[in-house]
Design an enzyme around this catalytic site. Structure first.
Site, PDB file in Angstrom:
ATOM      1  N   ARG A 102      43.177  57.481 145.949  1.00 41.09           N
ATOM      2  CA  ARG A 102      42.182  56.410 145.841  1.00 41.09           C
ATOM      3  C   ARG A 102      42.048  55.828 147.242  1.00 41.09           C
ATOM      4  NH1 ARG A 102      40.808  52.928 141.371  1.00 41.09           N
ATOM      5  NH2 ARG A 102      39.851  50.986 142.073  1.00 41.09           N
ATOM      6  N   HIS A 129      33.256  57.996 142.077  1.00 38.58           N
ATOM      7  CA  HIS A 129      34.407  57.756 141.204  1.00 38.58           C
ATOM      8  C   HIS A 129      34.330  58.746 140.035  1.00 38.58           C
ATOM      9  CE1 HIS A 129      37.772  55.825 139.534  1.00 38.58           C
ATOM     10  NE2 HIS A 129      37.329  54.599 139.369  1.00 38.58           N
ATOM     11  N   GLN A 132      36.281  58.257 136.636  1.00 34.81           N
ATOM     12  CA  GLN A 132      35.736  57.179 135.811  1.00 34.81           C
ATOM     13  C   GLN A 132      34.567  57.673 134.964  1.00 34.81           C
ATOM     14  OE1 GLN A 132      36.512  53.672 135.428  1.00 34.81           O
ATOM     15  NE2 GLN A 132      35.055  54.010 133.765  1.00 34.81           N
ATOM     16  N   ASP A 227      28.066  47.153 136.962  1.00 38.46           N
ATOM     17  CA  ASP A 227      29.259  47.172 137.818  1.00 38.46           C
ATOM     18  C   ASP A 227      29.163  45.954 138.730  1.00 38.46           C
ATOM     19  OD1 ASP A 227      31.573  47.933 139.137  1.00 38.46           O
ATOM     20  OD2 ASP A 227      30.681  49.664 140.152  1.00 38.46           O
ATOM     21  N   CYS A 268      32.851  49.562 134.096  1.00 34.31           N
ATOM     22  CA  CYS A 268      34.048  50.293 134.530  1.00 34.31           C
ATOM     23  C   CYS A 268      35.246  49.375 134.736  1.00 34.31           C
ATOM     24  CB  CYS A 268      33.751  51.083 135.801  1.00 34.31           C
ATOM     25  SG  CYS A 268      33.132  50.045 137.154  1.00 34.31           S
ATOM     26  N   ARG A 296      40.097  56.349 130.011  1.00 35.19           N
ATOM     27  CA  ARG A 296      40.548  56.804 131.330  1.00 35.19           C
ATOM     28  C   ARG A 296      41.829  57.629 131.179  1.00 35.19           C
ATOM     29  NH1 ARG A 296      39.325  54.445 136.157  1.00 35.19           N
ATOM     30  NH2 ARG A 296      40.538  56.187 136.969  1.00 35.19           N
TER      31      ARG A 296
END
Length: 352
Positions: A102, A129, A132, A227, A268, A296
């Site tokens: 990450r 991402h 995700q 988001d 998310c 996830r």
């Protein structure tokens, strides 16, 4: 060897296969029958910034699959500072079976993948991402209206062109879904992203739309997604961004009233409650954000199983027994090995 860096690296068939595997592993986990597909395997997890869902989901996924995850917190290793990314990738490849990263910059993950000799999994960058959005599409499948196929779904993303927006746009159009990005013109997906989305649609039969009208965007949508309005490094722009998005692009009950009654809300996370979305929506009956978060874990299990499990050396009871005998014999006569005292031996005998 393949890495999981960008959903654009995979065909629609391959992505659907990962989604199907996610379902199989989730069902096995829920029913207490998850096989230890990664027994003895290790995952090195590099984090350049803190995380909740990515860190927990990968670590728990490895544990439930019988493996082990090593959390390398921000600033804990020399990645690109006192050691080149190349050297970090090569060293970790000798010690772990996969690397999850990450990172603040997408180039860091691609450089890791360039030099690693084990699979590299993109846990989030400033560009995308992918883990995700694999979970997001799986969640959409679980909450699809009765009778709707995956390619019939309509997804409206309301907000800034974030890394999640980029990824969701790519995977949805790749799979043939109908995707709309709604934001003020200045904050819409750049033309390069839109060009990829349109090319995906030409091949998949999906559709892509960019608009400034949030009411039009949610009309007909099966899923309304938002988001954060800013990311790391954009803090100085917060007043300007807030003025551009608030209140027209906030997901609230008034805006959702323009969506079909069955439309679900997604985010998310983490979310700025009261900013891009209200508490009433996040905690309301249309929200599936916690199902999304849980998934996830199951999506991460699928990625790890698909990319790591086939590379592991098959276990052999006969080979293990043979090596155990050699090692035991060596240790028996090793100069540093002290024989157990008679008192200890007699105590052991009494319990055998």
């Amino acid at each position: 060897m393949r890495h999981f860096i960008d959903t654009q690296d995979f065909t629609s068939t391959e992505l659907r296969s990962l989604l199907e595997l996610t379902g199989l592993l989730k069902a096995a986990d829920k029913q207490g029958g998850l096989p230890p597909l990664l027994a003895g395997a290790s995952l090195g997890m590099i984090f350049e910034e803190p995380s909740t869902r990515t860190r927990i989901s990968f670590e728990v996924a490895m544990t439930r699959l019988g493996g082990h995850a090593l959390y390398l917190k921000p600033g804990e290793i020399h990645l690109g500072v006192r050691e080149s990314i190349k050297d970090t990738a090569r060293v970790m490849s000798r010690m772990v079976d996969a690397i999850e990263a990450r990172t603040l910059k997408h180039a860091t993950v691609t450089e890791l993948a360039r030099w690693a000799t084990v699979p590299v999994i993109n846990g989030l960058t400033d560009y995308n991402h992918p883990t995700q959005v694999l979970c997001d599409v799986f969640t959409m499948i679980e909450h699809s209206p009765d009778g709707k196929r995956l390619e019939d779904l309509r997804v409206a993303f309301i907000g800034d062109a974030t890394n999640v927006c980029s990824s969701l746009m790519m995977i949805c159009t790749r799979l043939g879904l109908n995707f709309t990005h709604c934001a003020p013109a200045r904050y819409q997906a750049p033309e390069a992203w839109q060009a990829i989305a349109r090319a995906n649609c030409a091949a998949s039969g999906g559709s892509f739309t960019a608009t400034e009208d949030p009411q039009a965007a949610v009309a007909g949508a099966d899923f309304v997604y938002t988001d954060l309005w800013w990311w790391v490094g954009q803090e100085a722009e917060i007043p300007e961004r807030t003025a551009a998005f608030m209140p027209r692009y906030q997901i609230n009950e008034a805006l959702l009233a323009h969506a079909p009654a069955h439309a679900k809300f997604m985010h998310c996370l983490p979310a700025s409650r009261g900013v891009e979305v209200t508490d009433a929506v996040m905690d309301g009956p249309r929200s599936i954000i916690y199902d999304q978060s849980e998934n996830r874990l199951h999506a991460e299990k699928a990625i790890l199983a698909a990319f790591v499990a086939p590379r592991l050396k098959p276990r052999s009871a006969a080979r293990s027994h043979w090596h155990a005998g050699r090692i035991a014999e060596f240790l028996k006569h090793h100069p540093l090995t002290e024989p157990a005292s008679p008192a200890v031996l007699s105590e052991v005998d009494r319990h055998v």
